[in-house]
Design an enzyme around this catalytic site. Structure first.
Site, PDB file in Angstrom:
ATOM      1  N   HIS A   1       0.693  -1.240   0.085  1.00 31.93           N
ATOM      2  CA  HIS A   1      -0.033   0.113   0.227  1.00 31.93           C
ATOM      3  C   HIS A   1       0.850   1.248  -0.172  1.00 31.93           C
ATOM      4  O   HIS A   1       2.143   1.137  -0.007  1.00 31.93           O
ATOM      5  CB  HIS A   1      -1.021   0.162   1.224  1.00 31.93           C
ATOM      6  CG  HIS A   1      -0.335  -0.049   2.461  1.00 31.93           C
ATOM      7  ND1 HIS A   1       0.200  -1.019   3.153  1.00 31.93           N
ATOM      8  CD2 HIS A   1      -0.395   1.046   3.590  1.00 31.93           C
ATOM      9  CE1 HIS A   1       0.741  -0.715   4.234  1.00 31.93           C
ATOM     10  NE2 HIS A   1       0.447   0.507   4.403  1.00 31.93           N
TER      11      HIS A   1
ATOM     12  N   HIS B   1       1.184   3.738   1.931  1.00 36.01           N
ATOM     13  CA  HIS B   1       1.737   4.552   3.242  1.00 36.01           C
ATOM     14  C   HIS B   1       3.281   4.439   3.322  1.00 36.01           C
ATOM     15  O   HIS B   1       3.819   3.588   2.755  1.00 36.01           O
ATOM     16  CB  HIS B   1       1.255   3.994   4.484  1.00 36.01           C
ATOM     17  CG  HIS B   1      -0.186   4.510   4.924  1.00 36.01           C
ATOM     18  ND1 HIS B   1      -0.932   3.624   5.595  1.00 36.01           N
ATOM     19  CD2 HIS B   1      -0.832   5.409   4.381  1.00 36.01           C
ATOM     20  CE1 HIS B   1      -2.137   4.369   5.830  1.00 36.01           C
ATOM     21  NE2 HIS B   1      -1.987   5.289   5.181  1.00 36.01           N
TER      22      HIS B   1
ATOM     23  N   ASP C   1       5.842   4.325   5.214  1.00 35.71           N
ATOM     24  CA  ASP C   1       6.557   3.336   5.938  1.00 35.71           C
ATOM     25  C   ASP C   1       6.829   2.012   4.919  1.00 35.71           C
ATOM     26  O   ASP C   1       7.679   1.141   5.381  1.00 35.71           O
ATOM     27  CB  ASP C   1       6.115   3.111   7.171  1.00 35.71           C
ATOM     28  CG  ASP C   1       4.824   2.513   7.171  1.00 35.71           C
ATOM     29  OD1 ASP C   1       3.967   3.001   6.514  1.00 35.71           O
ATOM     30  OD2 ASP C   1       4.531   1.635   8.377  1.00 35.71           O
ATOM     31  N   HIS C   2       6.032   2.165   3.842  1.00 40.99           N
ATOM     32  CA  HIS C   2       6.035   0.821   2.907  1.00 40.99           C
ATOM     33  C   HIS C   2       6.523   1.209   1.490  1.00 40.99           C
ATOM     34  O   HIS C   2       6.717   0.194   0.512  1.00 40.99           O
ATOM     35  CB  HIS C   2       4.803   0.242   2.912  1.00 40.99           C
ATOM     36  CG  HIS C   2       4.275  -0.353   4.087  1.00 40.99           C
ATOM     37  ND1 HIS C   2       4.245  -1.578   4.671  1.00 40.99           N
ATOM     38  CD2 HIS C   2       3.814   0.272   5.063  1.00 40.99           C
ATOM     39  CE1 HIS C   2       3.772  -1.855   5.757  1.00 40.99           C
ATOM     40  NE2 HIS C   2       3.384  -0.552   6.359  1.00 40.99           N
TER      41      HIS C   2
ATOM     42  N   HIS D   1      -7.852  -1.598   5.386  1.00 41.15           N
ATOM     43  CA  HIS D   1      -6.656  -0.595   6.020  1.00 41.15           C
ATOM     44  C   HIS D   1      -7.149   0.777   5.822  1.00 41.15           C
ATOM     45  O   HIS D   1      -8.323   0.869   4.674  1.00 41.15           O
ATOM     46  CB  HIS D   1      -5.393  -0.868   5.566  1.00 41.15           C
ATOM     47  CG  HIS D   1      -4.291   0.020   6.403  1.00 41.15           C
ATOM     48  ND1 HIS D   1      -4.333  -0.322   7.644  1.00 41.15           N
ATOM     49  CD2 HIS D   1      -3.078   0.628   5.800  1.00 41.15           C
ATOM     50  CE1 HIS D   1      -3.106   0.657   8.051  1.00 41.15           C
ATOM     51  NE2 HIS D   1      -2.618   1.157   7.001  1.00 41.15           N
TER      52      HIS D   1
ATOM     53  N   ASP E   1      -0.441  -4.102   5.751  1.00 40.24           N
ATOM     54  CA  ASP E   1      -1.432  -3.562   6.894  1.00 40.24           C
ATOM     55  C   ASP E   1      -2.753  -3.792   6.950  1.00 40.24           C
ATOM     56  O   ASP E   1      -3.381  -3.785   5.744  1.00 40.24           O
ATOM     57  CB  ASP E   1      -1.214  -2.139   6.962  1.00 40.24           C
ATOM     58  CG  ASP E   1       0.134  -1.610   7.441  1.00 40.24           C
ATOM     59  OD1 ASP E   1       0.955  -2.374   7.420  1.00 40.24           O
ATOM     60  OD2 ASP E   1       0.171  -0.290   7.507  1.00 40.24           O
TER      61      ASP E   1
ATOM     62  N   HIS F   1       6.121  -5.651  11.673  1.00 43.19           N
ATOM     63  CA  HIS F   1       5.541  -4.377  11.738  1.00 43.19           C
ATOM     64  C   HIS F   1       5.160  -3.887  13.175  1.00 43.19           C
ATOM     65  O   HIS F   1       3.803  -3.622  13.463  1.00 43.19           O
ATOM     66  CB  HIS F   1       4.297  -4.269  10.734  1.00 43.19           C
ATOM     67  CG  HIS F   1       3.695  -3.197  10.421  1.00 43.19           C
ATOM     68  ND1 HIS F   1       2.707  -2.570  11.184  1.00 43.19           N
ATOM     69  CD2 HIS F   1       4.047  -2.237   9.446  1.00 43.19           C
ATOM     70  CE1 HIS F   1       2.420  -1.306  10.419  1.00 43.19           C
ATOM     71  NE2 HIS F   1       3.242  -1.061   9.313  1.00 43.19           N
TER      72      HIS F   1
END
Length: 332
Positions: A62, A64, A66-67, A140, A211, A270
């Site tokens: 996805h 976000h 941090d990914h 998510h 997530d 995570h």
């Protein structure tokens, strides 16, 4: 098969954990696949034997940060390393425009082509060297997906006992039969290679989730999986404290699901930065204890640069972590 964790923190890095990144490969094979690419993923790769020239695909769960914030830097470093082979990126459609805008704004020219696949539109499998990849919709705050990896290219073994019983002597003929060829002998006898092949073992399957606050979405596919990698961002107490807004799973939620689905091997990752690896306050140990209270299978909590090995029998083991020495791994 090997899983190499490049980052196991959620949201932001800690002194001991980077944000999300995970490499998957077959033992002894050069090609590998990257799942998520948080900021500084390329720094973690420097502590591994993995080469950006052998990277076959990047799967982003996805959008976000941090990914995916590590993507531009990793792509640029691959160019500087001399990569010329095309690279497949599977992920949300917005990634393509973001990468293109970053290239334009920073004058980044790549000497290789990017093949983008919109994960939301993916209905079949993507065949890469060694694996078939499928997408699994999750729940998510933004569209999030898991990825199913099923190994391909399994070798066919000959039924030596049957060959000998039929008077077929060892030699080049055996190689042709192993390849499934139809062979006509000098006496006119016709042999079909498929009649002398043993049944292939069941392909191993690994599911790596993005997530997700609803593990039950994986129920249909996880029953035949050897390994499930899933987030456990919080313990239940912290999850209740922060409320449903972040849409993450607690250790209890994913552990209960894995137990009910009879998942044989569960790797949690995570983790919220509030959980420390040691010292005072809440720790990763709290997540582990909560998960173990609800799941009786083989449970692992991932650490950065930790390597897991899945053997041909579907048994998962932790190999070694935090050291470039694992470049010499010899497990099956």
């Amino acid at each position: 098969m090997e899983l190499i964790f490049l980052g196991t923190s959620s949201g932001s890095p800690t002194k001991s954990r980077n944000v999300s990144g995970l490499a998957l490969k077959k033992v002894g094979a050069r090609p590998w696949i990257l799942i998520d690419c948080g900021e500084a993923t390329q720094h973690r790769l420097l502590h591994t034997p993995l080469s950006l020239n052998n990277l076959h695909a990047i799967c982003i769960t996805h959008v976000h940060g941090d990914h995916c914030y590590g993507l531009p830097g990793l792509l640029a470093s691959a160019a500087m390393a001399g990569r010329t082979a095309p690279l497949t990126i599977i992920g949300p459609a917005g990634l393509q425009g973001w990468i293109a805008a970053t290239q334009q704004a920073t004058h980044l020219t790549l000497p290789y082509s990017l093949h983008f696949i919109d994960v939301a539109a993916l209905t079949g499998v993507v065949a890469m060297e060694g694996f078939n990849i499928s997408a699994l919709p999750l729940s998510h705050r933004v569209p999030s997906f898991g990825y199913e990896f099923v190994e391909t290219g399994l070798p066919r073994k000959l039924d030596v006992a049957k060959l000998k019983a039929d008077g077929i002597e060892p030699g080049p003929l055996w190689g042709r039969l192993q390849r499934g060829e139809v062979v006509t002998l000098a006496n006119g006898r016709v042999l079909d290679g498929h009649d002398y092949q043993l049944a292939m073992r069941v392909p191993r399957k690994v599911i790596i989730g993005g997530d997700n606050d609803n593990p039950a979405l994986l129920a249909e596919c996880v029953h035949s999986a050897n390994v499930l990698v899933h987030e456990a961002t919080f313990t239940l107490a912290i999850a209740n404290k922060v409320g449903p807004g972040p849409q993450h799973s607690s250790a209890m939620a994913i552990a209960q699901f894995a137990a009910e689905a009879s998942v044989p091997n569960l790797i949690l990752t995570h983790f919220s930065p509030r959980y420390k690896d040691g010292g005072p306050g809440i720790s990763i140990r709290d997540i582990e204890q909560e998960a173990r209270a609800h799941y009786g299978g083989k449970l692992f909590l991932a650490r950065d640069l930790e390597v897991f090995h899945l053997n041909r029998e579907g048994e998962l083991s932790r190999m070694q972590d935090g050291s470039p020495a694992f470049a010499g791994m010899t497990a099956r």
